[in-house]
Design an enzyme around this catalytic site. Structure first.
Site: not given
Ligand code: GNR
Ligand code: NI
Length: 172
Positions: A46, A51, A91-92, A133
């Site tokens: 995702g 982000q 998480c990226l 998330h």
């Protein structure tokens, strides 16, 4: 197609409140496509717009093994949730750090697709957790916010280490 640079913790821009998506035009769809490309390149399931420094309320998700289940959720709302579940989340924006977070097991979501058409869906398993998330990102919230301070400290240390290593390797 283009790859975005993903903002990393503790970048304060990840804390920005996002505004609703109002234009479902070709430019919006291109941005979503580029976000999918960025997500696939980074092996994520995702990616939320904030982000990649776009502070609007949409996310892209693909939890399938063969990368064949693209979901664009614009202006998403969790209508109801049931149960509890937790898995090791990543998480990226916090690469290489993982931790368990308590979430709902199942969610019912209302959102708009890449054409602005409203739809509803049920999700469970990884998809349900991923949706929760991603929606947190739209509120400027990160999964580590749920963790005790010592784990946040550990994440921050790890980000500094990664940044230093990348500087030495001349990456990014
Ligand atoms: O790629 C991702 N994997 C993941 C694993 C468990 C729970 C949530 C996620 S989302 C994450 C990509 C990301 O940072 N999305 O915001
Ligand atoms: Ni994330």
């Amino acid at each position: 197609m283009a790859i975005y640079k993903v903002l990393r913790y503790p970048d304060e821009r990840l804390r920005t409140e996002c505004v609703p998506v109002t234009e479902f035009d070709d430019e919006f769809r291109k941005t979503a496509d580029d976000m999918f490309e960025t997500m696939y390149k980074n092996e994520g399931v995702g990616l939320a717009a904030p982000q990649v420094n776009i502070h609007r309320r949409f996310v892209v998700i693909d939890c399938s093994e063969d990368r064949s289940a693209q979901l664009v959720l614009a202006n998403p709302v969790i209508v109801s949730k049931t149960g509890t579940a937790s898995i090791d989340e990543g998480c990226l924006s916090i690469p290489e750090f993982r931790a368990k977070v308590k979430r709902a097991e199942k969610v019912h979501v209302r959102a708009q697709d890449r054409y602005g058409k409203e739809f509803e869906m049920d999700a469970d398993g990884l998809l349900a957790i991923c949706i929760q998330h991603e929606l947190d990102h739209l509120e400027g919230k990160l999964f580590i916010d749920y963790l005790p301070q010592f784990k946040k400290d550990r994440a921050l240390k790890l980000m500094k280490k990664i940044e230093k290593e990348e500087k030495e390797e001349g990456k990014r």
